[in-house]
Design a protein around this motif. Structure first.
Motif, PDB file in Angstrom:
ATOM      1  N   UNK A  17     -35.535  87.709  68.611  1.00 45.31           N
ATOM      2  CA  UNK A  17     -34.695  86.588  69.028  1.00 45.31           C
ATOM      3  C   UNK A  17     -33.659  86.240  67.971  1.00 45.31           C
ATOM      4  N   UNK A  18     -33.954  86.548  66.729  1.00 41.11           N
ATOM      5  CA  UNK A  18     -33.012  86.229  65.657  1.00 41.11           C
ATOM      6  C   UNK A  18     -32.221  87.443  65.202  1.00 41.11           C
ATOM      7  N   UNK A  19     -32.553  88.620  65.743  1.00 36.09           N
ATOM      8  CA  UNK A  19     -31.884  89.854  65.337  1.00 36.09           C
ATOM      9  C   UNK A  19     -30.503  89.975  65.958  1.00 36.09           C
ATOM     10  N   UNK A  20     -29.730  90.943  65.496  1.00 36.13           N
ATOM     11  CA  UNK A  20     -28.374  91.120  66.007  1.00 36.13           C
ATOM     12  C   UNK A  20     -28.387  91.639  67.441  1.00 36.13           C
ATOM     13  N   UNK A  21     -27.369  91.279  68.172  1.00 36.03           N
ATOM     14  CA  UNK A  21     -27.230  91.697  69.561  1.00 36.03           C
ATOM     15  C   UNK A  21     -26.573  93.071  69.591  1.00 36.03           C
ATOM     16  N   UNK A  22     -27.190  94.001  70.283  1.00 35.54           N
ATOM     17  CA  UNK A  22     -26.629  95.348  70.379  1.00 35.54           C
ATOM     18  C   UNK A  22     -26.708  95.827  71.809  1.00 35.54           C
ATOM     19  N   UNK A  23     -25.852  96.757  72.161  1.00 32.80           N
ATOM     20  CA  UNK A  23     -25.949  97.410  73.455  1.00 32.80           C
ATOM     21  C   UNK A  23     -25.107  96.800  74.555  1.00 32.80           C
ATOM     22  N   UNK A  24     -24.759  95.533  74.498  1.00 34.94           N
ATOM     23  CA  UNK A  24     -24.012  94.894  75.567  1.00 34.94           C
ATOM     24  C   UNK A  24     -22.630  95.476  75.747  1.00 34.94           C
ATOM     25  N   UNK A  25     -21.929  95.702  74.659  1.00 33.66           N
ATOM     26  CA  UNK A  25     -20.573  96.223  74.731  1.00 33.66           C
ATOM     27  C   UNK A  25     -20.569  97.654  75.223  1.00 33.66           C
ATOM     28  N   UNK A  26     -21.478  98.471  74.716  1.00 28.91           N
ATOM     29  CA  UNK A  26     -21.499  99.865  75.144  1.00 28.91           C
ATOM     30  C   UNK A  26     -21.908  99.980  76.606  1.00 28.91           C
ATOM     31  N   UNK A  28     -21.249  97.723  78.951  1.00 31.88           N
ATOM     32  CA  UNK A  28     -20.079  97.309  79.716  1.00 31.88           C
ATOM     33  C   UNK A  28     -19.012  98.395  79.705  1.00 31.88           C
ATOM     34  N   UNK A  29     -18.793  99.012  78.559  1.00 38.09           N
ATOM     35  CA  UNK A  29     -17.776 100.060  78.451  1.00 38.09           C
ATOM     36  C   UNK A  29     -18.071 101.224  79.380  1.00 38.09           C
ATOM     37  N   UNK A  30     -19.319 101.637  79.443  1.00 40.12           N
ATOM     38  CA  UNK A  30     -19.662 102.763  80.324  1.00 40.12           C
ATOM     39  C   UNK A  30     -19.527 102.360  81.793  1.00 40.12           C
ATOM     40  N   UNK A  31     -19.909 101.140  82.120  1.00 40.59           N
ATOM     41  CA  UNK A  31     -19.759 100.656  83.490  1.00 40.59           C
ATOM     42  C   UNK A  31     -18.281 100.572  83.868  1.00 40.59           C
ATOM     43  N   UNK A  32     -17.458 100.045  82.965  1.00 41.85           N
ATOM     44  CA  UNK A  32     -16.021  99.949  83.224  1.00 41.85           C
ATOM     45  C   UNK A  32     -15.414 101.325  83.444  1.00 41.85           C
ATOM     46  N   UNK A  33     -15.838 102.293  82.676  1.00 39.74           N
ATOM     47  CA  UNK A  33     -15.315 103.645  82.842  1.00 39.74           C
ATOM     48  C   UNK A  33     -15.702 104.223  84.202  1.00 39.74           C
ATOM     49  N   UNK A  34     -16.923 103.955  84.653  1.00 39.85           N
ATOM     50  CA  UNK A  34     -17.358 104.417  85.974  1.00 39.85           C
ATOM     51  C   UNK A  34     -16.526 103.774  87.079  1.00 39.85           C
ATOM     52  N   UNK A  35     -16.252 102.486  86.936  1.00 38.36           N
ATOM     53  CA  UNK A  35     -15.455 101.769  87.925  1.00 38.36           C
ATOM     54  C   UNK A  35     -14.035 102.330  87.966  1.00 38.36           C
ATOM     55  N   UNK A  36     -13.441 102.582  86.793  1.00 39.87           N
ATOM     56  CA  UNK A  36     -12.098 103.165  86.742  1.00 39.87           C
ATOM     57  C   UNK A  36     -12.080 104.562  87.339  1.00 39.87           C
ATOM     58  N   UNK A  37     -13.078 105.386  87.024  1.00 43.61           N
ATOM     59  CA  UNK A  37     -13.148 106.744  87.552  1.00 43.61           C
ATOM     60  C   UNK A  37     -13.270 106.755  89.074  1.00 43.61           C
TER      61      UNK A  37
END
Length: 141
Positions: A17-26, A28-37
């Motif tokens: 809960x106190x650790x850094x947030x990871x994975x959200x951006x990557x 979203x980026x992969x989902x956005x690329x799928x939507x664009x494709x």
């Protein structure tokens, strides 16, 4: 449970809960690329022109029916239909503000301003300010 408990979600890789947030951006980026494709973000000018034409015809028809009814309680039905139509015009203004209707930024701004201000009766500059702040801080109540 302690503050060090494990959190799992589609937007966060396993961590604390106190650790850094990871994975959200990557993610979203992969989902956005799928939507664009898939071509889902391409402009659909034909759709917007046909929607605008249909709304103009339906609005004119409502005003004709409104005038033909005279002083009658049935005018309230027409008023409800006009409310739905004006909401659709507001959606067109929204899409123009998102630069989806025309290729030109200038024409999108003009269309959004004209539809929002003169057809719907909503201050376009007020709405743009509010909507821009919303996009800067999405998914917050």
């Amino acid at each position: 449970m302690t503050t060090e408990s494990v959190i799992t979600s589609p937007y966060r890789k396993t961590g604390t809960a106190t650790g850094p947030r990871t994975g959200g951006t990557s993610t979203y980026s992969s989902l956005l690329q799928q939507v664009k494709d898939a071509g889902l973000l391409k402009r659909r000018r034909g759709f917007y022109w046909s929607m605008f034409a249909a709304l103009v015809v339906a609005t004119a028809a409502c005003w004709v029916v409104f005038a033909q009814l005279g002083d009658s309680w049935f005018q309230l039905i027409v008023a409800g239909a006009l409310g739905v139509l004006f909401t659709q015009f507001a959606f067109l203004s929204h899409e123009a503000a998102h630069r989806q209707v025309f290729d030109s930024r200038k024409w999108n701004d003009r269309a959004g301003r004209w539809l929002g201000t003169f057809v719907v009766g909503l201050s376009y500059s007020w709405w743009m300010n509010k909507h821009t702040r919303h996009h800067g801080n999405p998914n917050t109540v």
